[in-house]
Design a protein around this motif. Structure first.
Motif, PDB file in Angstrom:
ATOM      1  N   GLY A 125      -4.543  -3.504  -2.527  1.00 30.93           N
ATOM      2  CA  GLY A 125      -4.222  -3.689  -4.138  1.00 30.93           C
ATOM      3  C   GLY A 125      -3.125  -2.568  -4.335  1.00 30.93           C
ATOM      4  N   ARG A 126      -2.903  -1.854  -3.265  1.00 29.47           N
ATOM      5  CA  ARG A 126      -1.624  -1.075  -3.447  1.00 29.47           C
ATOM      6  C   ARG A 126      -0.374  -1.611  -3.014  1.00 29.47           C
ATOM      7  NH1 ARG A 126      -3.704   4.492  -3.177  1.00 29.47           N
ATOM      8  NH2 ARG A 126      -1.811   5.000  -4.542  1.00 29.47           N
ATOM      9  N   SER A 127       0.512  -1.507  -4.046  1.00 30.17           N
ATOM     10  CA  SER A 127       1.820  -2.177  -3.676  1.00 30.17           C
ATOM     11  C   SER A 127       3.007  -1.309  -4.422  1.00 30.17           C
ATOM     12  CB  SER A 127       1.857  -3.399  -4.184  1.00 30.17           C
ATOM     13  OG  SER A 127       1.862  -3.414  -5.455  1.00 30.17           O
ATOM     14  N   VAL A 128       4.215  -1.668  -3.703  1.00 33.08           N
ATOM     15  CA  VAL A 128       5.461  -0.868  -4.592  1.00 33.08           C
ATOM     16  C   VAL A 128       6.598  -2.007  -4.434  1.00 33.08           C
ATOM     17  CG1 VAL A 128       6.345  -0.098  -2.097  1.00 33.08           C
ATOM     18  CG2 VAL A 128       6.899   0.961  -4.316  1.00 33.08           C
ATOM     19  N   SER A 129       7.629  -1.795  -5.555  1.00 28.66           N
ATOM     20  CA  SER A 129       8.666  -2.589  -5.510  1.00 28.66           C
ATOM     21  C   SER A 129       9.893  -1.770  -5.355  1.00 28.66           C
ATOM     22  CB  SER A 129       8.831  -3.254  -6.932  1.00 28.66           C
ATOM     23  OG  SER A 129       9.741  -4.189  -6.765  1.00 28.66           O
ATOM     24  N   VAL A 162       8.993 -10.302   1.391  1.00 26.31           N
ATOM     25  CA  VAL A 162       9.951 -11.307   1.659  1.00 26.31           C
ATOM     26  C   VAL A 162      10.219 -11.852   3.157  1.00 26.31           C
ATOM     27  CG1 VAL A 162      11.710  -9.531   2.268  1.00 26.31           C
ATOM     28  CG2 VAL A 162      12.401 -11.630   1.080  1.00 26.31           C
ATOM     29  N   CYS A 163       9.396 -11.104   4.173  1.00 26.29           N
ATOM     30  CA  CYS A 163       9.458 -11.655   5.379  1.00 26.29           C
ATOM     31  C   CYS A 163       8.558 -11.264   6.344  1.00 26.29           C
ATOM     32  CB  CYS A 163      10.699 -10.654   6.290  1.00 26.29           C
ATOM     33  SG  CYS A 163      10.473  -8.972   6.121  1.00 26.29           S
ATOM     34  N   ASN A 164       7.436 -10.934   5.638  1.00 26.04           N
ATOM     35  CA  ASN A 164       5.988 -10.918   6.310  1.00 26.04           C
ATOM     36  C   ASN A 164       5.977  -9.707   7.443  1.00 26.04           C
ATOM     37  OD1 ASN A 164       3.495 -11.619   5.825  1.00 26.04           O
ATOM     38  ND2 ASN A 164       3.670 -12.751   7.738  1.00 26.04           N
ATOM     39  N   ASN A 165       6.969  -8.941   7.532  1.00 23.13           N
ATOM     40  CA  ASN A 165       7.212  -7.773   8.410  1.00 23.13           C
ATOM     41  C   ASN A 165       5.797  -6.935   8.197  1.00 23.13           C
ATOM     42  OD1 ASN A 165       9.421  -8.911   9.290  1.00 23.13           O
ATOM     43  ND2 ASN A 165      10.847  -7.137   8.633  1.00 23.13           N
ATOM     44  N   THR A 166       5.359  -6.400   9.372  1.00 24.43           N
ATOM     45  CA  THR A 166       4.359  -5.547   9.290  1.00 24.43           C
ATOM     46  C   THR A 166       4.680  -4.025   9.911  1.00 24.43           C
ATOM     47  OG1 THR A 166       3.425  -6.080  11.440  1.00 24.43           O
ATOM     48  CG2 THR A 166       2.538  -7.288   9.558  1.00 24.43           C
ATOM     49  N   LEU A 167       3.958  -3.144   9.317  1.00 30.58           N
ATOM     50  CA  LEU A 167       4.491  -1.716   9.666  1.00 30.58           C
ATOM     51  C   LEU A 167       3.367  -0.616   9.383  1.00 30.58           C
ATOM     52  CD1 LEU A 167       6.873  -0.012  10.792  1.00 30.58           C
ATOM     53  CD2 LEU A 167       7.404   0.607   8.371  1.00 30.58           C
ATOM     54  N   ALA A 168       2.916   0.063  10.438  1.00 23.98           N
ATOM     55  CA  ALA A 168       1.715   0.706  10.340  1.00 23.98           C
ATOM     56  C   ALA A 168       2.213   1.854   9.523  1.00 23.98           C
ATOM     57  CB  ALA A 168       1.365   1.500  11.759  1.00 23.98           C
ATOM     58  N   ILE A 169       1.330   2.392   8.746  1.00 23.30           N
ATOM     59  CA  ILE A 169       1.554   3.607   7.961  1.00 23.30           C
ATOM     60  C   ILE A 169       0.669   4.978   8.559  1.00 23.30           C
ATOM     61  CG2 ILE A 169       0.798   4.560   5.441  1.00 23.30           C
ATOM     62  CD1 ILE A 169       0.563   1.866   4.496  1.00 23.30           C
ATOM     63  N   ALA A 204       2.979   8.839   0.148  1.00 24.09           N
ATOM     64  CA  ALA A 204       3.675   9.575   1.071  1.00 24.09           C
ATOM     65  C   ALA A 204       4.607   8.406   1.371  1.00 24.09           C
ATOM     66  CB  ALA A 204       3.164  10.579   1.942  1.00 24.09           C
ATOM     67  N   PHE A 205       3.966   7.460   2.045  1.00 25.59           N
ATOM     68  CA  PHE A 205       4.667   6.100   2.564  1.00 25.59           C
ATOM     69  C   PHE A 205       5.992   5.745   1.561  1.00 25.59           C
ATOM     70  CE2 PHE A 205       5.031   1.712   3.954  1.00 25.59           C
ATOM     71  CZ  PHE A 205       5.539   1.812   5.074  1.00 25.59           C
ATOM     72  N   ILE A 206       5.562   5.497   0.345  1.00 27.77           N
ATOM     73  CA  ILE A 206       6.256   5.018  -0.723  1.00 27.77           C
ATOM     74  C   ILE A 206       7.460   5.884  -0.776  1.00 27.77           C
ATOM     75  CG2 ILE A 206       6.547   4.648  -3.095  1.00 27.77           C
ATOM     76  CD1 ILE A 206       3.568   3.656  -3.287  1.00 27.77           C
ATOM     77  N   VAL A 207       7.364   7.156  -0.844  1.00 24.65           N
ATOM     78  CA  VAL A 207       8.335   8.423  -0.957  1.00 24.65           C
ATOM     79  C   VAL A 207       9.236   8.046   0.091  1.00 24.65           C
ATOM     80  CG1 VAL A 207       8.861  10.847  -0.864  1.00 24.65           C
ATOM     81  CG2 VAL A 207       6.785   9.906  -2.198  1.00 24.65           C
ATOM     82  N   ARG A 208       8.654   7.845   1.277  1.00 25.59           N
ATOM     83  CA  ARG A 208       9.507   7.844   2.538  1.00 25.59           C
ATOM     84  C   ARG A 208      10.434   6.618   2.430  1.00 25.59           C
ATOM     85  NH1 ARG A 208       6.329  10.684   7.309  1.00 25.59           N
ATOM     86  NH2 ARG A 208       7.035  12.864   7.049  1.00 25.59           N
ATOM     87  N   MET A 209       9.798   5.279   1.996  1.00 26.75           N
ATOM     88  CA  MET A 209      10.428   4.005   1.877  1.00 26.75           C
ATOM     89  C   MET A 209      11.612   3.938   1.009  1.00 26.75           C
ATOM     90  SD  MET A 209       7.857   0.862   2.168  1.00 26.75           S
ATOM     91  CE  MET A 209       6.595   1.468   0.981  1.00 26.75           C
TER      92      MET A 209
END
Length: 321
Positions: A125-129, A162-169, A204-209
């Protein structure tokens, strides 16, 4: 040949086009049946025949046991007698309170390698644009294996829409996973308590993204980055070098970064450090050589691909430090 034995999914069709599609918010009992996870891992003592021609006497070997499926009797592995089994149902039950009261929603669950590996993935349920409407959603992956290849692992993961890429947090300063080895009893509540601390890691992940999406990079910076990420340590070669560069991979990620990658033209990714990360993650998730699509996904989640993506993230974060 597919590694996927059975699986269920809600929402978009998965990477291999297999599985039973479910309507959203189905009970876990439905997930267990449709994902092929409605069986138990049984165990039996190892025995051997002493003698020739199969006519000798039968003896037990109590230090080890055989794990097998309760439904098909398919053998899964031979393990130590101290090995703690995690049942298919436990993987799904882990999400019960998270889906019923925590706002999570199961999206995929299933069985790999005849039952040797089990997993479930839920949207948190967490997301960012990011800039240019670049959507990234947060997920929680729980997986286990009974063939010695994987501890029971809980992992926050991001998926770029957009591309279904996955990345560990990453969880704080640690790696991005909580792992329970099979010599220990799996305690779902204890794992959730540890994950509870990690919910703030999404912020913290959002800030870095966002920092990565705003950091423009020069062509020479991009090339140096890809070479750091895609250079592997090797034994000492005849010329005295101790590293090998995957030139084919570097060419591929350069092309993805330059515009061939999905979402590479978005403002968040075009010519930015976030674009560098996604060139590598798209290569690992969708283009890296593998025996099959299933092997690629297995490696991208749990194996060398996951390690490579973590290296890509760490190197990119260093650019904006």
């Amino acid at each position: 040949m597919h590694l996927v034995e059975s699986m269920a999914f809600a929402g978009q069709k998965p990477w291999h086009g297999l599985g039973s599609q479910l309507a959203p918010n189905q009970p876990l009992e439905v997930w267990a049946k449709q994902a092929g996870m409605d069986w138990q891992i049984e165990e039996a003592e190892v025995r051997f025949i002493a003698g020739t021609g199969g006519l000798g006497s039968i003896h037990p070997f109590p230090e080890q046991k055989v794990l097998y499926r309760s439904d098909s009797k398919t053998p899964l592995s031979v393990v130590s007698s101290r090995y703690q089994v995690v049942q298919p149902r436990e993987i799904l039950e882990f999400y019960r309170d998270l889906t019923e009261v925590g706002g999570f929603e199961l999206e995929t669950a299933g069985v790999l390698k005849e039952g040797k590996k089990l997993w479930a993935l839920a949207r948190t349920g967490r997301s960012v644009s990011l800039r240019g409407r670049d959507e990234v959603n947060g997920y929680l992956l729980l997986a286990t294996a009974c063939d010695g290849t994987l501890a029971t692992t809980a992992q926050f993961t991001s998926v770029r829409v957009v591309c279904n890429n996955t990345l560990a947090i990453a969880l704080g300063d640690a790696t991005g996973a909580i792992k329970v080895p099979h010599r220990s009893q799996f305690d779902a509540d204890a794992v959730k308590r540890q994950l509870g601390i990690a919910v703030s890691s999404w912020d913290a992940f959002i800030v870095r993204m966002k920092a990565l999406s705003e950091r423009k990079v020069k062509p020479e910076t991009a090339d140096a980055y890809f070479r750091r990420v895609l250079t592997y340590p090797t034994s000492i070669a005849s010329d005295g070098s101790t590293a090998a560069t995957n030139e084919r991979a570097i060419k591929g990620v350069h092309e993805l970064f330059a515009g061939r990658g999905k979402g590479a033209d978005l403002a968040s990714a075009s010519g930015t450090a976030w674009g560098l990360v996604n060139a590598v993650t798209e290569y690992v998730d969708h283009e890296r050589r593998a025996r099959s699509e299933d092997h690629r996904r297995d490696g991208a989640w749990f194996g060398p691909g996951a390690t490579l993506k973590q290296k890509a993230w760490d190197e990119a974060v260093w650019l904006v430090a």
